[in-house]
Design a protein around this motif. Structure first.
Motif, PDB file in Angstrom:
ATOM      1  N   CYS A  78       3.170   5.124  73.353  1.00  7.16           N
ATOM      2  CA  CYS A  78       4.609   4.995  73.632  1.00  7.16           C
ATOM      3  C   CYS A  78       4.940   5.459  75.046  1.00  7.16           C
ATOM      4  N   PHE A  79       4.313   6.547  75.480  1.00  6.37           N
ATOM      5  CA  PHE A  79       4.577   7.064  76.820  1.00  6.37           C
ATOM      6  C   PHE A  79       4.254   6.018  77.874  1.00  6.37           C
ATOM      7  N   PHE A  80       3.059   5.440  77.785  1.00  2.19           N
ATOM      8  CA  PHE A  80       2.677   4.429  78.770  1.00  2.19           C
ATOM      9  C   PHE A  80       3.457   3.136  78.568  1.00  2.19           C
ATOM     10  N   GLY A  81       3.815   2.828  77.306  1.00  8.18           N
ATOM     11  CA  GLY A  81       4.594   1.616  77.051  1.00  8.18           C
ATOM     12  C   GLY A  81       5.966   1.670  77.695  1.00  8.18           C
ATOM     13  N   PHE A  82       6.662   2.814  77.545  1.00  8.26           N
ATOM     14  CA  PHE A  82       7.978   2.954  78.180  1.00  8.26           C
ATOM     15  C   PHE A  82       7.846   3.131  79.690  1.00  8.26           C
ATOM     16  N   ARG A  83       6.797   3.814  80.109  1.00  9.28           N
ATOM     17  CA  ARG A  83       6.618   4.071  81.548  1.00  9.28           C
ATOM     18  C   ARG A  83       6.320   2.779  82.306  1.00  9.28           C
ATOM     19  N   LEU A  84       5.539   1.890  81.709  1.00  6.29           N
ATOM     20  CA  LEU A  84       5.155   0.650  82.384  1.00  6.29           C
ATOM     21  C   LEU A  84       6.119  -0.490  82.108  1.00  6.29           C
ATOM     22  N   GLY A  85       7.097  -0.270  81.250  1.00  2.00           N
ATOM     23  CA  GLY A  85       8.106  -1.292  81.007  1.00  2.00           C
ATOM     24  C   GLY A  85       7.802  -2.254  79.886  1.00  2.00           C
ATOM     25  N   PHE A  86       6.704  -2.041  79.147  1.00  2.00           N
ATOM     26  CA  PHE A  86       6.418  -2.905  78.009  1.00  2.00           C
ATOM     27  C   PHE A  86       7.401  -2.640  76.861  1.00  2.00           C
ATOM     28  N   LEU A  87       7.856  -1.403  76.749  1.00  2.32           N
ATOM     29  CA  LEU A  87       8.852  -1.021  75.748  1.00  2.32           C
ATOM     30  C   LEU A  87      10.141  -0.672  76.479  1.00  2.32           C
ATOM     31  N   LEU A  88      11.269  -1.126  75.951  1.00  3.96           N
ATOM     32  CA  LEU A  88      12.550  -0.976  76.635  1.00  3.96           C
ATOM     33  C   LEU A  88      13.421   0.050  75.921  1.00  3.96           C
ATOM     34  N   ARG A 101      16.552   0.479  76.088  1.00  2.00           N
ATOM     35  CA  ARG A 101      17.841  -0.068  75.646  1.00  2.00           C
ATOM     36  C   ARG A 101      17.736  -0.714  74.260  1.00  2.00           C
ATOM     37  N   ASN A 102      16.514  -0.996  73.812  1.00  2.00           N
ATOM     38  CA  ASN A 102      16.303  -1.545  72.472  1.00  2.00           C
ATOM     39  C   ASN A 102      16.120  -0.459  71.415  1.00  2.00           C
ATOM     40  N   TYR A 103      16.471   0.768  71.762  1.00  2.00           N
ATOM     41  CA  TYR A 103      16.321   1.952  70.918  1.00  2.00           C
ATOM     42  C   TYR A 103      14.857   2.420  70.943  1.00  2.00           C
ATOM     43  N   TYR A 104      14.685   3.721  71.073  1.00  2.00           N
ATOM     44  CA  TYR A 104      13.337   4.289  71.152  1.00  2.00           C
ATOM     45  C   TYR A 104      12.561   4.074  69.858  1.00  2.00           C
ATOM     46  N   ILE A 105      13.248   4.121  68.721  1.00  2.00           N
ATOM     47  CA  ILE A 105      12.540   3.965  67.453  1.00  2.00           C
ATOM     48  C   ILE A 105      11.941   2.563  67.321  1.00  2.00           C
ATOM     49  N   VAL A 106      12.589   1.570  67.950  1.00  2.00           N
ATOM     50  CA  VAL A 106      12.031   0.212  67.928  1.00  2.00           C
ATOM     51  C   VAL A 106      10.736   0.172  68.744  1.00  2.00           C
ATOM     52  N   GLY A 107      10.714   0.886  69.876  1.00  2.00           N
ATOM     53  CA  GLY A 107       9.489   0.959  70.669  1.00  2.00           C
ATOM     54  C   GLY A 107       8.356   1.626  69.900  1.00  2.00           C
ATOM     55  N   VAL A 108       8.672   2.693  69.176  1.00  2.00           N
ATOM     56  CA  VAL A 108       7.657   3.355  68.357  1.00  2.00           C
ATOM     57  C   VAL A 108       7.165   2.414  67.262  1.00  2.00           C
ATOM     58  N   PHE A 109       8.073   1.659  66.668  1.00  4.17           N
ATOM     59  CA  PHE A 109       7.691   0.713  65.619  1.00  4.17           C
ATOM     60  C   PHE A 109       6.788  -0.384  66.178  1.00  4.17           C
ATOM     61  N   TYR A 110       7.108  -0.892  67.365  1.00  2.00           N
ATOM     62  CA  TYR A 110       6.238  -1.895  68.006  1.00  2.00           C
ATOM     63  C   TYR A 110       4.839  -1.320  68.250  1.00  2.00           C
ATOM     64  N   THR A 111       4.794  -0.045  68.636  1.00  8.65           N
ATOM     65  CA  THR A 111       3.496   0.600  68.860  1.00  8.65           C
ATOM     66  C   THR A 111       2.694   0.675  67.569  1.00  8.65           C
ATOM     67  N   ASP A 112       3.359   1.028  66.476  1.00  9.00           N
ATOM     68  CA  ASP A 112       2.668   1.091  65.190  1.00  9.00           C
ATOM     69  C   ASP A 112       2.233  -0.290  64.716  1.00  9.00           C
ATOM     70  N   LEU A 113       3.034  -1.302  65.020  1.00  9.58           N
ATOM     71  CA  LEU A 113       2.623  -2.670  64.678  1.00  9.58           C
ATOM     72  C   LEU A 113       1.365  -3.067  65.445  1.00  9.58           C
ATOM     73  N   PHE A 114       1.289  -2.663  66.715  1.00 14.08           N
ATOM     74  CA  PHE A 114       0.093  -2.940  67.505  1.00 14.08           C
ATOM     75  C   PHE A 114      -1.126  -2.240  66.897  1.00 14.08           C
ATOM     76  N   LEU A 115      -0.947  -0.973  66.491  1.00 15.01           N
ATOM     77  CA  LEU A 115      -2.039  -0.250  65.845  1.00 15.01           C
ATOM     78  C   LEU A 115      -2.453  -0.923  64.548  1.00 15.01           C
ATOM     79  N   LEU A 116      -1.454  -1.419  63.801  1.00 14.53           N
ATOM     80  CA  LEU A 116      -1.744  -2.088  62.539  1.00 14.53           C
ATOM     81  C   LEU A 116      -2.538  -3.371  62.767  1.00 14.53           C
ATOM     82  N   ALA A 117      -2.166  -4.127  63.796  1.00 14.23           N
ATOM     83  CA  ALA A 117      -2.908  -5.346  64.129  1.00 14.23           C
ATOM     84  C   ALA A 117      -4.329  -5.014  64.566  1.00 14.23           C
TER      85      ALA A 117
END
Length: 242
Positions: free
Chosen positions: A187-197, A199-215
């Protein structure tokens, strides 16, 4: 049993393979359970944000759709959260039974890991509370804390059952730490590099990260990328044999 105990003392690679597979599957289960719980937590938080937006726009709007949504959410939000939690259990079962079948762990181990996964989500929500509004994640946290207490205290529970559950969770606590460090780093690198936004709520970024781990778990599990090295080690001839 005596033979198995003797093999363990000798450091039999087969036992090492079985133990490694068990630990890998337990970590998979924690990510699966955590993602399932977090998915409906994310849905609840987004719905609550929509409710706040409806209040804001409903103050000046003449249409009754905002007022209908506000009334519906205020009257049934607790029931909806409970329904989402139940659906997360169904999603969890579908994932670890059909999508990513895990056969290397027992029911007792699975129960303790799912308990850790719930605590995993609670820690994430606590961290998000320090980033956003201090009150927006509190309802979800209170429900999960209530469910965790319910896992310990029920009508026929004994004190030894309580201690046994606590001990199993403590023994597997390193998986909780590993999951939090892995998710936090991504999440840190995702928000830092702009892959996670943000403005879409931080919890959505965390959820996207968990989806990536799940995949990633889905691919690794079905291709057996982790199990093959241990299996080859277990099948290697013993060089100490005469």
């Amino acid at each position: 049993k005596l033979s198995a105990a003797e093999n363990i003392k000798k450091g039999d690679p087969v036992d090492f393979f079985a133990l490694s597979k068990n630990r890998v599957h337990m970590f998979y289960e924690m990510i699966i359970s955590g993602t399932s719980v977090l998915s409906f937590s994310c849905a609840y938080i987004i719905s609550n944000h929509l409710y706040l937006l409806a209040i804001y726009h409903g103050q000046t709007a003449t249409s009754g759709r905002y007022h209908r949504f506000i009334a519906l959410w205020e009257s049934s939000k607790d029931f909806l959260l409970l329904l989402m939690i139940c659906l997360s259990c169904v999603l969890n079962t579908i994932l670890d039974k059909l999508i990513i079948p895990l056969k290397g762990i027992t029911k007792e181990e699975k129960a303790s890991i799912r308990l850790l996964a719930m605590f995993y989500v609670i820690v994430i929500l606590i961290c998000l509370n320090h980033i956003g509004d201090e009150n927006e994640y509190n309802p979800a946290m209170m429900y999960y804390l209530g469910l965790m207490v319910g896992r310990f205290i029920y009508f026929d529970a004994s004190f030894m059952d309580f201690l046994s559950t606590i001990w199993r969770a403590i023994k597997n606590g390193y998986m909780l730490i590993l999951g939090l460090v892995l998710t936090g780093t991504m999440c840190f690198f995702g928000f830092r590099l702009g892959f996670l936004l943000p403005r879409n709520y931080y919890i959505v970024g965390v959820f996207y990260t968990d989806l990536f781990l799940l995949a990633a778990i889905f691919i690794i599990h079905h291709l057996r990328l982790v199990e093959h090295p241990f299996k080859k080690l277990s099948e290697a001839p013993d060089t100490n044999e005469e």
